[in-house]
Scaffold this motif. Structure first.
Motif, PDB file in Angstrom:
ATOM      1  N   THR A   1       7.066   1.845 -24.855  1.00 22.11           N
ATOM      2  CA  THR A   1       7.303   3.402 -25.025  1.00 22.11           C
ATOM      3  C   THR A   1       5.986   4.051 -25.665  1.00 22.11           C
ATOM      4  N   GLY A   2       5.979   5.533 -25.048  1.00 20.12           N
ATOM      5  CA  GLY A   2       4.776   5.878 -25.523  1.00 20.12           C
ATOM      6  C   GLY A   2       3.355   5.535 -24.813  1.00 20.12           C
ATOM      7  N   SER A   3       3.514   4.748 -23.800  1.00 20.56           N
ATOM      8  CA  SER A   3       2.106   4.234 -23.210  1.00 20.56           C
ATOM      9  C   SER A   3       2.174   4.750 -21.677  1.00 20.56           C
TER      10      SER A   3
ATOM     11  N   ARG B   1       0.857  -1.070  -0.016  1.00 17.94           N
ATOM     12  CA  ARG B   1       0.077   0.101   0.044  1.00 17.94           C
ATOM     13  C   ARG B   1       0.901   1.316  -0.130  1.00 17.94           C
ATOM     14  N   TYR B   2       0.323   2.308  -0.648  1.00 22.58           N
ATOM     15  CA  TYR B   2       0.934   3.579  -0.728  1.00 22.58           C
ATOM     16  C   TYR B   2       0.027   4.545  -1.173  1.00 22.58           C
ATOM     17  N   ASP B   3      -0.691   5.117  -0.262  1.00 19.62           N
ATOM     18  CA  ASP B   3      -1.840   5.753  -0.316  1.00 19.62           C
ATOM     19  C   ASP B   3      -1.847   7.100  -1.417  1.00 19.62           C
ATOM     20  N   SER B   4      -2.189   6.518  -2.673  1.00 16.91           N
ATOM     21  CA  SER B   4      -2.079   7.585  -3.801  1.00 16.91           C
ATOM     22  C   SER B   4      -2.437   6.614  -4.899  1.00 16.91           C
ATOM     23  N   PHE B   5      -2.510   7.212  -6.342  1.00 19.61           N
ATOM     24  CA  PHE B   5      -2.595   6.631  -7.580  1.00 19.61           C
ATOM     25  C   PHE B   5      -1.093   6.968  -8.191  1.00 19.61           C
ATOM     26  N   LEU B   6      -0.736   5.966  -8.800  1.00 20.67           N
ATOM     27  CA  LEU B   6       0.435   6.047  -9.550  1.00 20.67           C
ATOM     28  C   LEU B   6       0.370   6.261 -10.919  1.00 20.67           C
ATOM     29  N   LEU B   7       0.664   7.299 -11.901  1.00 15.94           N
ATOM     30  CA  LEU B   7       0.805   7.184 -13.123  1.00 15.94           C
ATOM     31  C   LEU B   7       2.286   7.289 -13.763  1.00 15.94           C
ATOM     32  N   ILE B   8       2.449   6.271 -14.373  1.00 17.02           N
ATOM     33  CA  ILE B   8       3.743   5.936 -15.278  1.00 17.02           C
ATOM     34  C   ILE B   8       3.659   6.350 -16.701  1.00 17.02           C
ATOM     35  N   TYR B   9       4.626   6.992 -17.318  1.00 20.34           N
ATOM     36  CA  TYR B   9       4.575   7.250 -18.641  1.00 20.34           C
ATOM     37  C   TYR B   9       5.934   6.675 -19.141  1.00 20.34           C
ATOM     38  N   THR B  10       6.104   5.932 -20.141  1.00 15.05           N
ATOM     39  CA  THR B  10       7.420   5.339 -20.514  1.00 15.05           C
ATOM     40  C   THR B  10       7.856   6.158 -21.714  1.00 15.05           C
ATOM     41  N   LEU B  11       9.094   6.630 -21.656  1.00 15.29           N
ATOM     42  CA  LEU B  11       9.905   7.626 -22.370  1.00 15.29           C
ATOM     43  C   LEU B  11      10.511   6.773 -23.563  1.00 15.29           C
ATOM     44  N   SER B  12      11.203   5.662 -22.938  1.00 14.55           N
ATOM     45  CA  SER B  12      11.852   4.576 -23.677  1.00 14.55           C
ATOM     46  C   SER B  12      12.138   3.497 -23.121  1.00 14.55           C
ATOM     47  N   GLY B  13      12.467   2.256 -23.820  1.00 21.39           N
ATOM     48  CA  GLY B  13      12.505   0.928 -23.195  1.00 21.39           C
ATOM     49  C   GLY B  13      11.091   0.535 -22.511  1.00 21.39           C
TER      50      GLY B  13
ATOM     51  N   LEU C   1      -4.708  13.344 -17.547  1.00 21.33           N
ATOM     52  CA  LEU C   1      -5.703  12.144 -17.366  1.00 21.33           C
ATOM     53  C   LEU C   1      -6.824  12.254 -18.464  1.00 21.33           C
ATOM     54  N   THR C   2      -6.935  13.461 -19.239  1.00 25.35           N
ATOM     55  CA  THR C   2      -7.983  13.576 -20.201  1.00 25.35           C
ATOM     56  C   THR C   2      -7.106  12.873 -21.370  1.00 25.35           C
ATOM     57  N   GLU C   3      -5.925  12.958 -21.742  1.00 23.00           N
ATOM     58  CA  GLU C   3      -5.195  12.160 -22.709  1.00 23.00           C
ATOM     59  C   GLU C   3      -5.441  10.737 -22.752  1.00 23.00           C
ATOM     60  N   LEU C   4      -5.476  10.331 -21.354  1.00 23.25           N
ATOM     61  CA  LEU C   4      -5.342   8.926 -21.109  1.00 23.25           C
ATOM     62  C   LEU C   4      -6.968   8.415 -21.406  1.00 23.25           C
ATOM     63  N   TYR C   5      -7.794   9.242 -20.845  1.00 18.14           N
ATOM     64  CA  TYR C   5      -9.473   8.992 -20.945  1.00 18.14           C
ATOM     65  C   TYR C   5      -9.700   8.771 -22.595  1.00 18.14           C
ATOM     66  N   LEU C   6      -9.263   9.765 -23.514  1.00 15.25           N
ATOM     67  CA  LEU C   6      -9.612   9.817 -24.764  1.00 15.25           C
ATOM     68  C   LEU C   6      -9.011   8.665 -25.610  1.00 15.25           C
ATOM     69  N   ALA C   7      -7.706   8.187 -24.933  1.00 19.44           N
ATOM     70  CA  ALA C   7      -7.161   7.086 -25.452  1.00 19.44           C
ATOM     71  C   ALA C   7      -7.879   5.708 -25.162  1.00 19.44           C
TER      72      ALA C   7
ATOM     73  N   VAL D   1      -4.386   0.374 -15.200  1.00 17.74           N
ATOM     74  CA  VAL D   1      -4.772   0.539 -16.516  1.00 17.74           C
ATOM     75  C   VAL D   1      -3.379   0.684 -17.433  1.00 17.74           C
ATOM     76  N   ILE D   2      -3.261   0.027 -18.518  1.00 22.68           N
ATOM     77  CA  ILE D   2      -2.252   0.224 -19.314  1.00 22.68           C
ATOM     78  C   ILE D   2      -2.741   0.685 -20.894  1.00 22.68           C
ATOM     79  N   GLN D   3      -2.274   1.739 -21.158  1.00 23.85           N
ATOM     80  CA  GLN D   3      -2.698   2.307 -22.348  1.00 23.85           C
ATOM     81  C   GLN D   3      -1.679   2.786 -23.090  1.00 23.85           C
ATOM     82  N   GLN D   4      -1.601   2.498 -24.592  1.00 23.00           N
ATOM     83  CA  GLN D   4      -0.881   2.916 -25.423  1.00 23.00           C
ATOM     84  C   GLN D   4      -1.538   4.281 -25.895  1.00 23.00           C
TER      85      GLN D   4
END
Length: 288
Positions: A75-77, A48-60, A162-168, A122-125
């Motif tokens: 990459t790009g997700s 547990r870590y009381d929050s939400f985590l957003l990870i954007y992959t630049l490379s690899g 978050l909006t870009e994530l929702y739209l994708a 959630v994993i989203q390209q």
């Protein structure tokens, strides 16, 4: 601030932030944000870590635990995790460069529920990653340069991501059907004084009545019938406050077939009769 846990390479960085009480009650806010260059050693597994985590992959590439197994994050997700639950993620053998932030906010749980639906990460390209990368970099720059933090502006940048994530996430839905619902909402607003049959509205959307009603509720939270009644009553409230039109005239202007139907539906939704509502509202005066 530099932070070097196993697998986090030397030129990585992290910034911690403690949001104000106002930000926590009104905005999306940060707990921490970072730019990591990770080797294959990088692994995080928490209960547990009381929050939400957003990870954007630049490379690899990396992996996020999803449905009990590790799923690839390329990459790009974007990956979005509910860290109030047990979670795990790691770098692949080729390494992983990521922009990430732990965030939260009054409606963040609702965002995650809509985006995830199953409760898993959630994993989203992204079809285009420019907006997300730009907004995350703008947040980082504030902390890199040690600028004064404008929490409202910070929330706006987070909302953009978050909006870009929702739209994708929902780009594959039948957008023509969703657009048709938007057109129907406009049509209802412009013709609220007229009798509006659900069959006719479904026909305008070129959908079956069943699918139209289902899609309408999915997009508005109301059935077509409930939505129209709420809209009629909202219009009636405005006319009662701002005009001297008779109750009968207002009823017909708002599309009610009879005064009795108007009064019944108005009281059910407002809690007062139209006449009592008008008396109370006009008694408050123009500055109330």
């Amino acid at each position: 601030m530099n932070y070097h846990s196993p697998g986090v390479l030397e030129h990585s960085k992290i910034h911690l932030y403690s949001a104000s009480i106002r930000a926590r009650s009104l905005f999306y806010y940060l707990l921490c944000i970072g730019h990591y260059h990770c080797s294959a050693e990088y692994l995080v597994a928490r209960q547990r870590y009381d929050s939400f985590l957003l990870i954007y992959t630049l490379s690899g590439t990396g992996y996020v635990m999803q449905n009990g197994e590790y799923s690839l994050v390329g990459t790009g997700s974007i990956a979005l995790l509910d860290c109030y639950q047990a979670h795990s993620y790691k770098a692949s053998s080729q390494g992983w460069e990521i922009l990430w932030m732990h965030l939260d906010g009054p409606t963040m749980r609702s965002w995650f529920s809509v985006l995830s639906q199953t409760g898993d990460p959630v994993i989203q390209q992204l079809p285009s990653s420019y907006v997300v990368e730009r907004n995350l970099q703008q947040i980082l720059v504030v902390f890199d340069k040690q600028e004064a933090v404008n929490e409202a502006r910070l929330s706006q940048l987070i909302t953009n991501v978050l909006t870009e994530l929702y739209l994708a996430r929902f780009a594959k839905e039948k957008t023509t059907s969703v657009d048709a619902i938007g057109e129907v909402l406009t049509y209802i607003s412009m013709h609220i004084e007229q009798p509006l049959r659900i069959e006719d509205l479904a026909r305008r959307a070129n959908l079956s009545v069943y699918y139209f009603c289902r899609l309408f509720k999915q997009n508005t939270g109301f059935s077509p019938h409930e939505y129209m009644l709420n809209h009629r009553v909202a219009n009636a409230k405005y006319l009662l406050r701002t005009t001297d039109l008779s109750i009968k005239k207002i009823a017909f202007c708002c599309g009610f077939g009879t005064v009795s139907a108007f009064c019944t539906n108005f009281k059910k939704r407002v809690g007062d009769s139209p006449l009592r509502y008008r008396t109370q509202e006009k008694g408050k005066g123009p500055n109330s």
